[in-house]
Enzyme design. Structure first.
Site, short mmCIF file in Angstrom:
data_model
loop_
_atom_site.label_atom_id
_atom_site.label_comp_id
_atom_site.label_asym_id
_atom_site.label_seq_id
_atom_site.Cartn_x
_atom_site.Cartn_y
_atom_site.Cartn_z
N ASP A 18 0.82 -1.21 0.00
CA ASP A 18 0.00 0.00 0.00
C ASP A 18 0.85 1.26 0.00
O ASP A 18 2.02 1.23 0.32
CB ASP A 18 -0.83 0.03 1.29
N LYS A 47 -4.15 3.02 -3.29
CA LYS A 47 -5.17 3.42 -2.32
C LYS A 47 -4.88 4.81 -1.79
O LYS A 47 -4.49 4.99 -0.66
CB LYS A 47 -5.22 2.45 -1.13
N MET A 68 -8.07 8.79 8.96
CA MET A 68 -8.53 9.34 7.67
C MET A 68 -9.41 10.57 7.90
O MET A 68 -10.39 10.77 7.19
CB MET A 68 -9.32 8.27 6.89
N1 SAH Z 1 -4.48 -0.06 8.96
C1 SAH Z 1 -3.94 1.24 9.30
C2 SAH Z 1 -4.90 2.34 9.01
C3 SAH Z 1 -5.21 2.52 7.55
S1 SAH Z 1 -6.33 3.84 7.27
C4 SAH Z 1 -3.51 1.25 10.77
O1 SAH Z 1 -3.82 0.30 11.50
O2 SAH Z 1 -2.84 2.19 11.17
C5 SAH Z 1 -5.22 5.13 6.85
C6 SAH Z 1 -5.15 6.16 7.95
O3 SAH Z 1 -4.29 5.72 9.01
C7 SAH Z 1 -4.55 7.47 7.54
O4 SAH Z 1 -5.49 8.29 6.87
C8 SAH Z 1 -4.18 8.05 8.87
O5 SAH Z 1 -5.32 8.52 9.54
C9 SAH Z 1 -3.72 6.82 9.64
N2 SAH Z 1 -2.25 6.68 9.61
C10 SAH Z 1 -1.55 5.66 9.10
N3 SAH Z 1 -0.22 5.84 9.30
C11 SAH Z 1 -0.10 7.00 9.95
C12 SAH Z 1 1.02 7.74 10.45
N4 SAH Z 1 2.27 7.30 10.28
N5 SAH Z 1 0.78 8.90 11.07
C13 SAH Z 1 -0.47 9.36 11.22
N6 SAH Z 1 -1.55 8.71 10.79
C14 SAH Z 1 -1.38 7.55 10.16
#
Ligand code: SAH
Length: 467
Positions: free
Chosen positions: A250, A272, A385
């Protein structure tokens, strides 16, 4: 300067060691282990060198070095305590194209004797090109600890059956997979546990099993890569990343993490991005099935945790329907990573007894959530998100009863060197975000735990902005 690593066969070949002190002893030990025919020249020998000479019946010349001593040598090691003599030997040998190591300054010669981790027949050599012997030693001791001592035994067993495996299994792909299963699976574990005979029997049985070619079927590893910092990967994630044949990854998986994936694995970007899905979810599901059915070990690598806003459930549902084997490896979800690295505990006895992970994704221009449940004291809300819906989220929470002074934080690119933390409240955060042109994955944390940040922050503090 970068050196070319080579392993040289010196067994039975004439090698000269000049010097009889502690440094000479260390080098002599290596030469003896490699079964070189060593001549030692030194007016005096320390006890250690003397012992080695006696043990291996070496030729010793108890006198000073003479230029003609290097004639006919395969390798010369200048390890006396006289720097000028060593440098002279270095120059002399180089003139005559004889490989030479000069112990006080390897640049005066042309070969370095590396630090060695010995798991005969496996040898791991470490060199820092003269930059730091301390670092080389540290790396060596790390490798010593992490390389099971029975690796050499495993290699010997593999070598014994290599020819037979080639005869029986025929194709390169089947042969490779067979040995990968042996060295990564229960047979290797038996060797490490000292059950050598049982391991060999199991190996023979596996090899003579009639269905061996059909046994080698594909598999999918649904792996959480965490929020960005590669050190937050699990051991299992790393192991599977290094054995996968194909990787479907991703946008959220950082470059540093992709560097750790097996170099020759086929890499497929599944994208995505908001409103620009590179591959539709259904195509991703089908792609995983197809790759696994081709017999590949497929790594489906996702940011954070695959089961938290990761659609991991949908992907494995398809795999299950299609009879494809899979395993799921959890990862550090963004909420956990960002909370830790921004010094905002998600629960705290004085602030929050619950924490809710919420999607802030806009649908039809709004965020459809149960606002009455969310707008409560003594709980923390974490919006994934939520950047584009931030204004609406703050508005709705205030409308449903949270004070507009409720602390709120925005963490961008959490756990990476580019992490940024913006601190405000429900009334100020949207404006703050606009002023600072926030980009990249962003998490919103709402609740009074956010006030703890000013006391507990510890990571990348120079990039923080408060309002
Ligand atoms: N499966 C992932 C989430 C995917 S949805 C998890 O468990 O973290 C994608 C969202 O995750 C982004 O829009 C943001 O809100 C958050 N996200 C993922 N990585 C991030 C990071 N390094 N810092 C801040 N937000 C993050």
């Amino acid at each position: 300067m970068s050196l070319l690593p080579l392993f040289i066969d010196v067994s039975g070949k004439p090698c000269l060691l000049v010097g009889g002190g502690r440094v000479a002893a260390r080098k002599l030990k290596m030469l003896c282990e490699a079964e070189a025919e060593v001549a030692v020249i030194a007016p005096e020998l320390c006890a250690e060198v003397q012992t080695l000479c006696d043990l291996h019946g070496l030729q010793v010349k108890a006198r000073n070095f003479k230029d003609e001593d290097i004639t006919g040598q395969q390798l010369v090691i200048a390890a006396s305590n006289d720097t000028r003599l060593n440098n002279h030997i270095g120059a002399l040998a180089r003139q005559r194209n004889i490989l030479v190591n000069v112990s006080n300054d390897f640049k005066q010669g042309d070969v370095v004797l590396p630090s060695i981790i010995n798991r005969d027949p496996i040898q791991i050599a470490v060199s820092t090109g003269g930059a730091s012997p301390v670092l080389a030693r540290q790396l060596r001791s790390n490798l010593e600890r992490s390389t099971p001592s029975a690796y050499g035994t495993l290699a010997t067993i593999v070598e014994k059956y290599r020819g037979k495996a080639k005869q029986i299994l025929k194709t390169d792909k089947t042969i490779r997979r067979f040995w990968e299963e042996v060295v990564q699976g229960p047979i290797a574990e038996m060797v490490f546990a000292g059950k050598i005979d049982a391991a060999e029997q199991a190996l023979v049985k596996k090899l003579t099993d009639k269905n061996i070619s059909q046994q080698i079927s594909g598999e999918v590893y649904l792996v959480g890569a965490g929020p960005g910092d590669p050190d937050l990967l699990t051991f299992r994630a790393l192991r599977l990343m290094q054995q996968a044949d194909a990787v479907v990854y991703d946008r959220l998986v950082s470059d540093q993490i992709m560097e750790l994936v097996r170099k020759d694995a086929e890499k497929i970007y599944a994208g995505k991005e908001r409103s620009r899905h590179t591959l539709e979810q259904e195509s991703i599901n089908q792609l995983l099935v197809r790759l696994a059915k081709e017999g590949k070990r497929v790594l489906r690598l996702k940011g954070g945790d695959p089961f938290i806003f990761g659609r991991g459930g949908e992907e494995i549902e398809t795999l299950m329907q299609q009879g494809v084997h899979f395993q799921v490896v959890p990862g550090v979800t963004a909420a956990a990573g960002c909370a830790a690295y921004s010094g905002i505990p998600l629960t705290h006895r004085d602030h929050a007894q619950a924490c809710i992970f919420v999607t802030g994704h806009l649908r039809d221009g709004t965020v459809n959530l149960n606002w009455d449940m969310l707008a409560h004291a003594n709980q923390t809300l974490v919006f994934y998100m939520g950047l584009h819906g931030l204004k609406i989220i703050c508005q709705r929470l205030i409308e449903h009863g949270l004070p507009d002074s409720t602390p709120a934080a925005l963490v961008t690119k959490g756990t990476t060197p580019e992490q940024r933390v913006l601190i405000g409240d429900l009334s100020t955060l949207p404006q703050l975000v606009e002023t600072h042109h926030v980009q990249g994955p962003t998490l919103i944390i709402v609740g009074t735990v956010v006030t703890l940040h000013s006391k507990l922050h510890w990571f990348m503090t120079d990039r923080e902005i408060e309002a």
